[in-house]
Write an enzyme that holds these catalytic residues in place. Structure first.
Site, PDB file in Angstrom:
ATOM      1  N   LYS A 118       1.273  19.936 -10.880  1.00 38.41           N
ATOM      2  CA  LYS A 118       0.451  21.113 -11.158  1.00 38.41           C
ATOM      3  C   LYS A 118       1.169  22.398 -10.787  1.00 38.41           C
ATOM      4  O   LYS A 118       1.069  23.396 -11.475  1.00 38.41           O
ATOM      5  CB  LYS A 118      -0.858  20.995 -10.378  1.00 38.41           C
ATOM      6  CG  LYS A 118      -1.853  22.114 -10.651  1.00 38.41           C
ATOM      7  CD  LYS A 118      -2.447  21.971 -12.027  1.00 38.41           C
ATOM      8  CE  LYS A 118      -3.306  23.136 -12.428  1.00 38.41           C
ATOM      9  NZ  LYS A 118      -3.438  23.209 -13.897  1.00 38.41           N
ATOM     10  N   ARG A 133      -1.780  17.761  -7.823  1.00 34.68           N
ATOM     11  CA  ARG A 133      -0.498  18.446  -7.798  1.00 34.68           C
ATOM     12  C   ARG A 133       0.604  17.584  -8.414  1.00 34.68           C
ATOM     13  O   ARG A 133       1.675  18.100  -8.739  1.00 34.68           O
ATOM     14  CB  ARG A 133      -0.134  18.809  -6.356  1.00 34.68           C
ATOM     15  CG  ARG A 133      -1.019  19.885  -5.769  1.00 34.68           C
ATOM     16  CD  ARG A 133      -0.762  20.051  -4.296  1.00 34.68           C
ATOM     17  NE  ARG A 133       0.550  20.606  -4.013  1.00 34.68           N
ATOM     18  CZ  ARG A 133       0.808  21.900  -3.909  1.00 34.68           C
ATOM     19  NH1 ARG A 133      -0.145  22.763  -4.080  1.00 34.68           N
ATOM     20  NH2 ARG A 133       2.022  22.322  -3.628  1.00 34.68           N
ATOM     21  N   GLU A 169       1.116  26.027 -27.871  1.00 37.24           N
ATOM     22  CA  GLU A 169       0.266  25.553 -26.779  1.00 37.24           C
ATOM     23  C   GLU A 169      -0.453  24.261 -27.178  1.00 37.24           C
ATOM     24  O   GLU A 169      -0.588  23.340 -26.361  1.00 37.24           O
ATOM     25  CB  GLU A 169      -0.730  26.659 -26.375  1.00 37.24           C
ATOM     26  CG  GLU A 169      -1.763  26.289 -25.326  1.00 37.24           C
ATOM     27  CD  GLU A 169      -1.179  25.813 -23.999  1.00 37.24           C
ATOM     28  OE1 GLU A 169       0.039  25.934 -23.780  1.00 37.24           O
ATOM     29  OE2 GLU A 169      -1.954  25.273 -23.188  1.00 37.24           O
ATOM     30  N   ASN A 227       7.519  20.222   2.189  1.00 33.57           N
ATOM     31  CA  ASN A 227       7.584  20.583   0.757  1.00 33.57           C
ATOM     32  C   ASN A 227       8.699  21.584   0.608  1.00 33.57           C
ATOM     33  O   ASN A 227       8.859  22.460   1.450  1.00 33.57           O
ATOM     34  CB  ASN A 227       6.304  21.288   0.296  1.00 33.57           C
ATOM     35  CG  ASN A 227       5.124  20.371   0.274  1.00 33.57           C
ATOM     36  OD1 ASN A 227       5.267  19.168   0.482  1.00 33.57           O
ATOM     37  ND2 ASN A 227       3.962  20.931   0.013  1.00 33.57           N
ATOM     38  N   GLY A 228       9.409  21.518  -0.524  1.00 30.94           N
ATOM     39  CA  GLY A 228      10.492  22.470  -0.753  1.00 30.94           C
ATOM     40  C   GLY A 228      11.819  21.743  -0.834  1.00 30.94           C
ATOM     41  O   GLY A 228      11.862  20.514  -0.997  1.00 30.94           O
ATOM     42  N   GLU A 253       1.645  16.584 -23.330  1.00 32.52           N
ATOM     43  CA  GLU A 253       1.565  16.274 -21.900  1.00 32.52           C
ATOM     44  C   GLU A 253       0.434  15.299 -21.562  1.00 32.52           C
ATOM     45  O   GLU A 253       0.589  14.489 -20.662  1.00 32.52           O
ATOM     46  CB  GLU A 253       1.520  17.529 -21.033  1.00 32.52           C
ATOM     47  CG  GLU A 253       0.280  18.348 -21.108  1.00 32.52           C
ATOM     48  CD  GLU A 253       0.368  19.629 -20.276  1.00 32.52           C
ATOM     49  OE1 GLU A 253       0.889  19.588 -19.163  1.00 32.52           O
ATOM     50  OE2 GLU A 253      -0.121  20.674 -20.753  1.00 32.52           O
ATOM     51  N   LYS A 290      -0.100  20.841 -25.062  1.00 36.86           N
ATOM     52  CA  LYS A 290      -1.256  20.107 -24.518  1.00 36.86           C
ATOM     53  C   LYS A 290      -1.228  18.665 -24.996  1.00 36.86           C
ATOM     54  O   LYS A 290      -1.420  17.745 -24.219  1.00 36.86           O
ATOM     55  CB  LYS A 290      -2.566  20.734 -24.980  1.00 36.86           C
ATOM     56  CG  LYS A 290      -3.245  21.835 -24.258  1.00 36.86           C
ATOM     57  CD  LYS A 290      -3.467  21.816 -22.810  1.00 36.86           C
ATOM     58  CE  LYS A 290      -2.214  21.980 -21.995  1.00 36.86           C
ATOM     59  NZ  LYS A 290      -1.942  23.277 -21.442  1.00 36.86           N
ATOM     60  N   CYS A 333       4.890  18.213  -4.201  1.00 39.73           N
ATOM     61  CA  CYS A 333       4.434  17.596  -2.952  1.00 39.73           C
ATOM     62  C   CYS A 333       3.219  18.312  -2.369  1.00 39.73           C
ATOM     63  O   CYS A 333       3.025  19.503  -2.605  1.00 39.73           O
ATOM     64  CB  CYS A 333       5.542  17.657  -1.914  1.00 39.73           C
ATOM     65  SG  CYS A 333       7.089  16.959  -2.454  1.00 39.73           S
ATOM     66  N   HIS A 336      12.545  25.211 -42.670  1.00 43.37           N
ATOM     67  CA  HIS A 336      13.944  25.455 -42.290  1.00 43.37           C
ATOM     68  C   HIS A 336      14.466  24.316 -41.410  1.00 43.37           C
ATOM     69  O   HIS A 336      15.207  24.562 -40.451  1.00 43.37           O
ATOM     70  CB  HIS A 336      14.067  26.803 -41.568  1.00 43.37           C
ATOM     71  CG  HIS A 336      13.679  27.970 -42.422  1.00 43.37           C
ATOM     72  ND1 HIS A 336      14.413  28.367 -43.521  1.00 43.37           N
ATOM     73  CD2 HIS A 336      12.609  28.799 -42.381  1.00 43.37           C
ATOM     74  CE1 HIS A 336      13.827  29.412 -44.098  1.00 43.37           C
ATOM     75  NE2 HIS A 336      12.716  29.679 -43.431  1.00 43.37           N
ATOM     76  N   TRP A 379       6.510  14.285  -4.486  1.00 40.19           N
ATOM     77  CA  TRP A 379       6.998  14.355  -5.874  1.00 40.19           C
ATOM     78  C   TRP A 379       8.514  14.377  -5.754  1.00 40.19           C
ATOM     79  O   TRP A 379       9.101  15.363  -5.294  1.00 40.19           O
ATOM     80  CB  TRP A 379       6.463  15.623  -6.528  1.00 40.19           C
ATOM     81  CG  TRP A 379       6.682  15.738  -8.006  1.00 40.19           C
ATOM     82  CD1 TRP A 379       5.902  15.197  -8.991  1.00 40.19           C
ATOM     83  CD2 TRP A 379       7.702  16.478  -8.673  1.00 40.19           C
ATOM     84  NE1 TRP A 379       6.389  15.559 -10.224  1.00 40.19           N
ATOM     85  CE2 TRP A 379       7.487  16.340 -10.062  1.00 40.19           C
ATOM     86  CE3 TRP A 379       8.783  17.242  -8.245  1.00 40.19           C
ATOM     87  CZ2 TRP A 379       8.311  16.930 -11.020  1.00 40.19           C
ATOM     88  CZ3 TRP A 379       9.605  17.834  -9.191  1.00 40.19           C
ATOM     89  CH2 TRP A 379       9.366  17.674 -10.567  1.00 40.19           C
TER      90      TRP A 379
HETATM   91  C1  F6R Z   1       0.879  22.934 -18.927  1.00 38.42           C
HETATM   92  C2  F6R Z   1       1.039  23.509 -17.608  1.00 38.42           C
HETATM   93  C3  F6R Z   1       2.364  24.052 -17.232  1.00 38.42           C
HETATM   94  C4  F6R Z   1       2.198  25.361 -16.452  1.00 38.42           C
HETATM   95  C5  F6R Z   1       3.562  25.859 -15.957  1.00 38.42           C
HETATM   96  C6  F6R Z   1       3.458  27.194 -15.268  1.00 38.42           C
HETATM   97  O1  F6R Z   1      -0.424  22.506 -19.141  1.00 38.42           O
HETATM   98  O2  F6R Z   1       0.130  23.541 -16.828  1.00 38.42           O
HETATM   99  O3  F6R Z   1       3.168  24.249 -18.350  1.00 38.42           O
HETATM  100  O4  F6R Z   1       1.608  26.304 -17.298  1.00 38.42           O
HETATM  101  O5  F6R Z   1       4.097  24.925 -15.067  1.00 38.42           O
HETATM  102  O6  F6R Z   1       2.570  27.133 -14.192  1.00 38.42           O
HETATM  103  P1  F6R Z   1       1.940  28.425 -13.555  1.00 38.42           P
HETATM  104  O7  F6R Z   1       1.043  29.036 -14.547  1.00 38.42           O
HETATM  105  O8  F6R Z   1       1.230  27.922 -12.337  1.00 38.42           O
HETATM  106  O9  F6R Z   1       3.089  29.338 -13.219  1.00 38.42           O
END
Ligand code: F6R
Length: 594
Positions: free
Chosen positions: A589, A27, A467, A97-98, A474, A471, A2, A490, A71
């Site tokens: 985010k 976000r 990673e 938020n929260g 997502e 990427k 949020c 395996h 959210w």
């Molecule tokens: C993937 C992504 C998430 C963040 C994760 C941790 O592209 O952005 O997997 O890496 O939510 O977020 P932070 O780094 O803000 O703790």
């Protein structure tokens, strides 16, 4: 997650709120709404994106108001569950938020007292509690409310009776933006950069009253003096700057991010730093804690530390840390978080601090909650990262880990010199990959028609395979899994075949020969194969269906170049599939819930 916005000043609040909310879109959210205060409170909200809300709204007068991007956590995305929420009279509006943990009990009590609830949210108890305690002073009513609620919150409230915004913070970020005869509140700095770069960061326990020309903040009933910060991020930093998507812009910013982060910390002549949170006793091992992409940076960090510092390093997912053994007395602890607000990482840090440990955090956001918990912060210089998918922050985190490892390195002086020389080359080598984007886009067009993909790597590039898969999944919604190349046989071999491409990271280090064998095994099962290989690698060209060439670099830095190539691959694949690249569905985010 949020996002909160608030405005009070001399201008019409509606368009300012909506503009700031659009800046918070990154976000991640499913609903949006605003409340404006004039002679009464007017609320407009729905399960729509901000641009649709803009179209649906009539022009509403009001020089004070609050806005929210939701959210969903409690209750599906819908008009009634969207924020702002009001009390029974409709005269008090609240955004939050929260999570309020005891909302069920409070809702039952308030219902028995005659309060009528319309939504499924935890938030709705807040305006009703404020209403219950209101005796002509909004901040007093909010303070009384805070004594009754348990959980995490950033709250903003308005009432038509009083020309002010009243806010409170606990475990959820909130800032105040200072303007000229106008002030703002926001969950995050990029939201208000169009209007001001002067901010105050609220601390846990702060309750603030914001008028157009005055801000007062109390903590535990006592007035606190607040430091004003000048934000160095510009509006342009938080805009697309001619790129089609933030993700592409942020990928392209990486040579600069590397230079900035290196320049900030690493005197290339003498790459040694003193980490106060690690001093006192010889380090025996390291523990790295993080989530998501930051966790993958931590996994790369393990290899960097073990190779350069020559001590063991353990990596834990922040959300799993409570189920594992506490670190030993001489363990150096590093948490990694781009946003500095990830609930799982914050909880892991609190747990470690509670056990008397010192914690360093690698973080991209000044004055984040993580920095407040940590004993020491290494700020990376990635600048605002708007796209939900982390790209440049990952690279910046790796730079911080290189710096840390070089500072404690036990390699001999000639190796240290050659590593520093290579570091100097890194921005140029990353630029070479960016200049090679068309080759990667061609691979992406090939990949885009598949629904399942494996990424394989070995050694320091195993986490890069993880990673790369994260990427791709997502942003393109293709199911992708990262594997250590040795593990593929395996189990996952059962899935190989003409419809399951494999992306192999074939860096020419001590893993290379075995990787060639693994590539041959994959080809024998008829899977299409894309290889990441260093330029002038003739052998790979004969084995792979497509090759993405990356510049040759010392293997310890190859996660940077390989990751950038895989970021571009994910980006172009998502583009080919027409996905909403910067705001993938269901993602946020900054993940502020456990
Ligand atoms: C993937 C992504 C998430 C963040 C994760 C941790 O592209 O952005 O997997 O890496 O939510 O977020 P932070 O780094 O803000 O703790």
């Amino acid at each position: 997650m949020c996002g909160i916005i608030g405005y009070i000043g001399e201008r019409q609040a509606q368009s300012i709120l909506l503009n700031c909310m659009a800046r918070l879109e990154y976000r991640g959210y499913d609903s949006s709404g605003i409340a404006l205060s004039s002679t009464n409170i007017e609320v407009y909200k729905d399960a729509v994106r901000v641009n649709e809300l803009v179209k649906a709204l009539p022009k509403i007068d009001g020089i004070a108001g609050i806005g929210h991007t939701r959210w969903a956590t409690h209750g599906e995305p819908s008009q009634v569950n969207a924020h702002p929420h009001c009390d029974c009279t409709g005269n008090i509006a609240v955004v939050h938020n929260g999570v309020i943990h005891n909302y069920q009990k409070l809702k039952e009590q308030l219902s028995q007292e005659g309060h009528k609830f319309v939504s499924e949210t935890d938030t709705e108890v807040i305006p009703h509690l404020i209403e219950k305690h209101y005796q002509g002073n909004l901040e007093e009513a909010l303070e009384a409310t805070l004594h009754e609620i348990e959980g995490s919150y950033a709250i903003a409230a308005i009432t038509a009776n009083e020309p002010k915004l009243v806010v409170a913070r606990k475990d959820s970020p909130l800032i105040i933006g200072l303007g000229d005869r106008e002030n703002f509140i926001a969950s995050d700095v990029p939201a208000i950069l169009d209007y001001t770069n002067r901010v105050i960061y609220l601390e846990d326990g702060d309750v603030a009253v914001i008028r157009k020309d005055e801000v007062s903040i109390k903590n535990d009933g006592t007035e606190v003096a607040k430091k004003e910060h000048q934000i160095s991020w510009t509006v342009e930093d938080a805009q697309k700057g001619g790129y089609e998507h933030f993700m592409l812009k942020e990928i392209h910013e990486q040579p600069k991010v590397i230079r900035d982060t290196l320049g900030e910390y690493i005197s290339l002549a003498e790459p040694i730093a003193n980490f106060s949170a690690l001093s006192g006793q010889p380090l025996e091992d390291m523990l790295l804690v993080a989530c998501g992409t930051s966790y993958h940076a931590a996994l790369v960090g393990k290899y960097i530390i073990e190779e350069l510092v020559r001590i063991p390093a353990r990596v834990e997912l922040a959300s799993e840390l409570s189920y594992t053994q506490q670190p030993l007395a001489r363990t150096g602890i590093v948490a990694i978080t781009q946003s500095g607000e990830t609930a799982d990482t914050l909880n892991a840090m609190r747990r470690l601090k509670g056990a008397g440990k010192k914690v360093i955090v690698i973080n991209n956001v000044v004055s984040s909650s993580a920095s407040r918990i940590a004993d020491q912060t290494i700020y990376v210089r990635a600048g605002p990262e708007i796209s939900v998918a982390a790209t440049k922050s990952f690279t910046a985190q790796l730079m911080a880990l290189y710096w840390l490892a070089l500072s404690y390195s036990k390699v001999d002086i000639s190796r240290l010199d050659s590593l520093v020389m290579e570091l100097r080359q890194l921005p140029r080598k990353v630029q070479q990959i960016l200049d090679n984007a068309e080759e990667i886009a061609e691979c992406a067009r090939y990949l885009a028609k598949y629904e399942n993909v494996f990424f394989i790597g070995r050694g320091i590039n195993f986490p890069v395979a993880l990673e790369g898969a994260l990427k791709l999944k997502e942003v393109s919604y293709i199911h992708a899994e990262g594997y250590s190349a040795g593990e593929l046989k395996h189990g996952p071999f059962a899935l190989l075949g003409i419809n399951t491409p494999v992306i192999a990271i074939a860096t020419q280090d001590n893993t290379y020969q075995t990787m060639l064998t693994n590539i041959k095994e994959v080809k024998a099962r008829k899977s299409p194969l894309i290889a990441l290989a260093e330029e002038e690698n003739g052998v790979i060209g004969e084995l792979a269906d497509l090759v993405i060439s990356v510049p040759k670099i010392d293997a310890v830095f190859s996660p940077v170049t390989n990751a950038v190539a895989l970021q571009l691959l994910a980006y172009y694949t998502a583009k080919q599939r027409g996905c909403p690249i910067d705001t993938p569905k269901n993602l946020a985010k900054s993940v502020t819930v456990e």
